[in-house]
Design an enzyme around this catalytic site. Structure first.
Site, short mmCIF file in Angstrom:
data_model
loop_
_atom_site.label_atom_id
_atom_site.label_comp_id
_atom_site.label_asym_id
_atom_site.label_seq_id
_atom_site.Cartn_x
_atom_site.Cartn_y
_atom_site.Cartn_z
N ARG A 1 9.28 8.89 -26.78
CA ARG A 1 8.37 8.43 -25.79
C ARG A 1 6.56 7.93 -26.72
NH1 ARG A 1 6.57 9.76 -19.90
NH2 ARG A 1 4.69 7.35 -19.79
N HIS B 1 2.69 -7.38 -23.32
CA HIS B 1 2.47 -6.33 -23.55
C HIS B 1 2.13 -6.23 -25.03
CE1 HIS B 1 2.62 -4.31 -19.79
NE2 HIS B 1 3.76 -3.52 -20.09
N ALA C 1 0.78 -1.57 -0.03
CA ALA C 1 0.02 -0.28 -0.11
C ALA C 1 0.99 1.52 -0.12
CB ALA C 1 -1.27 -0.17 1.15
#
Ligand SMILES: *[C@@H]1O[C@H](CO)[C@@H](O)[C@H](O)[C@H]1NC(C)=O
Ligand SMILES: *[C@@H]1O[C@H](CO)[C@@H](O)[C@H](O)[C@H]1NC(C)=O
Ligand SMILES: *[C@@H]1O[C@H](CO)[C@@H](O)[C@H](O)[C@H]1NC(C)=O
Ligand SMILES: *[C@@H]1O[C@H](CO)[C@@H](O)[C@H](O)[C@H]1NC(C)=O
Ligand SMILES: *[C@@H]1O[C@H](CO)[C@@H](O)[C@H](O)[C@H]1NC(C)=O
Length: 788
Positions: free
Chosen positions: A364, A267, A33
């Site tokens: 990018r 991916h 967390a």
């Protein structure tokens, strides 16, 4: 019904759970967390989930968990929660209210021991009992390193399962193994504790809005796509993910994985399946997973020749530093790869699918580009083909995932194809487009659709987990099918040296590749040819050519040293004939030692009597110290040859019984000595070395002194010990009649490759400042340094 709605809206802020018992309660447990992913995305995604679902009568509690002790963890977690913001469509009042509720529903807990899990379970059960709520489900999100999965999974199964009737969903982050065997092992461990239905493996790319839209797009537009989505009409498909960042700071992970395991196996392969699989009629059921699996099974085996790989130059130094490896350590880990995939089925036979990704690239961006065949022959002259519907314009469909020149996620369809149909509640036609050229066409040649509201991938996926939509997750079967496809290639690449590239825009055309002979090849020649290695043997049988515009002598180290010693003697004889003396300035370091030994043992005719020996640089240590360059020179040369005492000129680093103190004027003294004895301060020969960071003499990257100006001798700082140095300056070096640079060993390969590509920038790479004004420069680089 009315009453319940009323009750909810009234009580929402005060006792959010009381009025929602009808729909059941969901406990979300986020492990990790306070980690990076949680900070950046997961809490935001959970808050979004709460915003979306709380109003529909579901009640929630959020348990942030980590190993950190309670107080510290609570503090860290609330630091993150405080920064949560709402999307634009939420009014400030509602946002404040919802955020306040969300904070109240969120608790931190330490989850370390089996007892801690039991306690969590008991807390959930008893608080639900106290509030009279029935449990709908439990969601565990494991945002932890993979080695922690097994223990956590066992603890959840052993003590945190919800009662019958409520669901359990466990979310895992990649990596899901490292190859087929490890993935299988991990999967079978998970299967002993969870049912397949309970496992949600996240590939966050499947949550990107554009990727998520590929199948619905194909289905909605099937009238137009059915005739052309096949081998007869499709030229090729490019699936691209380019990054500008490098692997610095995470090389311990990267060294194990590399670009194919990191992003291509998962991916890009997932995206490939979305583009190429058959689209089932119903996208909401398990047909999608079946078709995906079918497609993965039709992929043709990859050959080594299906691939090109590269590695950015700074990668190796980064790995050596972060993993504390010595200079003998080398890595074949690719940081760039291009892969040519084929699908052996009737629809796709012969259509190339190119998957490519890399770090330290020039931009990018991420996209899928579907290029259709150019089957038109146009009679109209080119300048007049202005109609966007001209059959001679390129025809393509682009799923633009994000970033790049466009800057936002979008779906682009060439106007010559068709006007796409997209759900208007989620996608809108983009207005006010920048005047951009994208994939060979101006933006105005496309229909451009962008999301009405941009959402991050994790919000979308968390919502899908909540709704139990397994289609956007990786099942065990498809995971193993994907590894089955990639593993043989990965194994065969272990022994292949990647092409080195400098990174960023310096890459130029170096990584461009072409399809040829059924495989992929880099378009530019191998870097040796880039260096200009024309093979021409001279009288010594050594290869001669040019390096950075100066002559290059190259051979195996031993022969190279022989050649260098021979050339030094030639230079000595020539200088003495001309002026009566020979002024030779020698470098320290390990490379020249072999040369000194060679000169002392084999060159009995060397005119030592008329030779003056100078030192290029010196460490600030006593001359008797083992680190002293002069000490090294004495041990390996001076003890064995007869140089007149007055002809030996050590650097005066040790004066007034102290080392390299400015006031002792050591640099001035050496300057005067040079000026007095060396005509025009022009050495007959300066022998230099090359450091891994591009330093030469003791002029290091970023040096304040000695790069330019009129100082002949300077104090400098080295990044390694001993830090203080005295060195002759680049301007003095550049006055010399001859400069020879000796570079030995495969440890120097990377810097040799690097400086062959960079622009001249002596502040950054001092060696590039060596450029004799009127003298000659010669490189002596051995095969290991040149070819590795
Ligand atoms: C976790 O369990 C350990 C021992 O099993 C216990 O000492 C510790 O107090 C527990 N932590 C919490 C927050 O309950
Ligand atoms: C979970 O643990 C129990 C024992 O507590 C075991 O019987 C069961 O097979 C495990 N796995 C699943 C999927 O329930
Ligand atoms: C699609 O599948 C889902 C899940 O099985 C089902 O609920 C839904 O009714 C199906 N839709 C259609 C149009 O068949
Ligand atoms: C085609 O281009 C030429 C100039 O290259 C121009 O003079 C001519 O008017 C154009 N014709 C049309 C139909 O646009
Ligand atoms: C010094 O430089 C001048 C001018 O360049 C030149 O004429 C002279 O010969 C040089 N002297 C020596 C000793 O090299």
């Amino acid at each position: 019904m009315l009453l319940r709605a009323l009750c909810c809206s009234l009580l929402l802020g005060i006792l959010p759970v009381i009025c929602m018992e009808h729909k059941g309660h969901i406990s979300v447990v986020l492990l990790g967390a306070t980690g990076d992913l949680a900070k950046k995305y997961l809490w935001r995604g959970l808050f979004q989930l709460y915003l979306d679902q709380a109003a529909k009568g579901n009640s929630f509690s959020f348990h942030g968990a980590a190993l950190t002790p309670p107080e510290k963890g609570q503090e860290l977690m609330f630091e993150v929660l405080k920064t949560l913001t709402c999307p634009a469509d939420v009014t400030p009042n509602r946002c404040a209210l919802m955020k306040d509720q969300f904070l109240k529903l969120s608790r931190y807990r330490q989850l370390k021991t089996a007892e801690n899990y039991t306690a969590l379970h008991q807390d959930i059960v008893s608080s639900l009992f106290d509030e009279g709520l029935h449990e709908a489900g439990r969601l565990f999100y494991l945002s932890v390193p993979p080695f922690a999965y097994a223990d956590i999974a066992r603890s959840i199964n052993a003590s945190c399962r919800p009662p019958p009737g409520a669901w359990l969903r466990v979310v895992l982050e990649k990596p899901f193994g490292h190859d087929y065997e490890s993935a299988k092992q991990l999967a079978s461990e998970l299967q002993t504790v969870f049912l397949e239905d309970e496992i949600y493996r996240i590939d966050h790319y499947l949550g990107k809005q554009t990727v998520d839209q590929i199948l619905p797009f194909r289905r909605r537009n099937r009238k137009h796509l059915d005739p052309i989505w096949n081998r007869r009409h499709m030229e090729r498909v490019e699936i691209v993910l380019k990054e500008t960042v490098d692997a610095k700071g995470r090389t311990s992970f990267y060294e194990e994985y590399g670009v194919i395991r990191d992003v291509i196996q998962n991916h890009l392969t997932e995206i490939l399946t979305y583009v190429a699989m058959e689209v089932p009629l119903n996208l909401s059921n398990s047909e999608v997973l079946r078709e995906k699996l079918e497609l993965l099974g039709s992929l043709r085996n990859l050959e080594q020749s299906s691939t090109v790989i590269g590695q950015y130059l700074d990668y190796l130094p980064q790995v050596r530093e972060e993993l504390e490896k010595g200079t003998h350590f080398f890595s074949n880990t690719p940081t760039f790869a291009g892969v040519l995939a084929h699908i052996d089925n009737v629809r796709w036979e012969g259509v190339p699918f190119i998957l490519t990704s890399g770090k330290a690239l020039d931009e990018r961006t991420g996209y899928v580009r579907v290029v259709f065949k150019d089957d038109a022959f146009c009679m109209q002259k080119e300048a007049n083909r202005t109609s966007v519907r001209s059959p001679c314009k390129p025809k393509q469909i682009i799923f633009h995932i994000g970033h790049g020149d466009l800057g936002f996620p979008a779906i682009l369809v060439s106007r010559g194809l068709f006007k796409p149909n997209l759900p208007t509640s989620q996608w809108q036609e983009a207005s006010e487009l920048p005047s951009l050229q994208l994939f060979g066409q101006p933006l105005s040649d496309y229909y451009v659709y962008r999301p009405v509201q941009e959402k991050d991938a994790y919000s979308l996926l968390l919502s899908n987990i909540y709704l139990g939509r397994k289609n956007s997750f990786i099942t065990t079967k498809s995971l193993l099918a994907s590894w089955n496809f990639w593993t043989p290639l990965l194994e065969s690449l272990d022994q292949v040296s990647p092409r080195m590239y400098p990174g960023g825009s310096d890459n130029g055309h170096l990584l461009d590749f072409v399809m040829k002979d059924g495989g992929l090849h880099f378009a530019a020649d191998q870097h040796l040819e880039v260096l200009g290695m024309g093979q021409k043997a001279d009288t010594f049988g050594v290869a001669q050519s040019k390096f950075l515009g100066s002559p290059l002598v190259s051979d195996w180290a031993e022969h190279l040293i022989q050649q260098l010693a021979h050339n030094i003697q030639e230079a000595a004889e020539e200088a003495i004939k001309r002026s009566g003396s020979f002024h030779l300035a020698l470098s320290g370091g390990s490379s020249p030692t072999a040369l000194f030994q060679r000169l002392s043992r084999h060159h009995h005719g060397f005119p030592w009597k008329h030779t003056h020996l100078w030192v290029v640089d010196e460490r600030c240590v006593p001359l008797t110290d083992p680190d002293s360059n002069f000490g090294n020179l004495e041990e390996h040369l001076l003890q064995h040859v007869r140089v007149p005492y007055l002809n030996i000129h050590p650097m005066p680093v040790h004066r007034n019984q102290r080392l390299c103190v400015e006031e002792d004027l050591g640099t001035e003294a050496y300057t005067q000595e040079i000026s007095a004895l060396v005509g025009n301060a022009s050495f007959d020969l300066v022998l230099l070395g090359l450091g891994n960071d591009g330093h030469t003499a003791s002029i290091f990257p970023g040096a304040r002194d000695g790069v330019e100006g009129d100082k002949l001798v300077v104090f400098t700082e080295s990044p390694s010990k001993p830090h203080q140095r005295m060195s002759i300056s680049l301007p003095l070096i550049n006055k010399a009649r001859k400069v020879m640079v000796l570079v030995l060993g495969k440890g120097k390969h990377d810097i040799v490759t690097l400086i062959s590509r960079v622009k001249q920038d002596p502040k950054k790479w001092p060696i590039t400042g060596v450029n004799p004004t009127s003298g000659k420069m010669v490189w002596y680089i051995d095969y290991e340094a040149l070819l590795r």
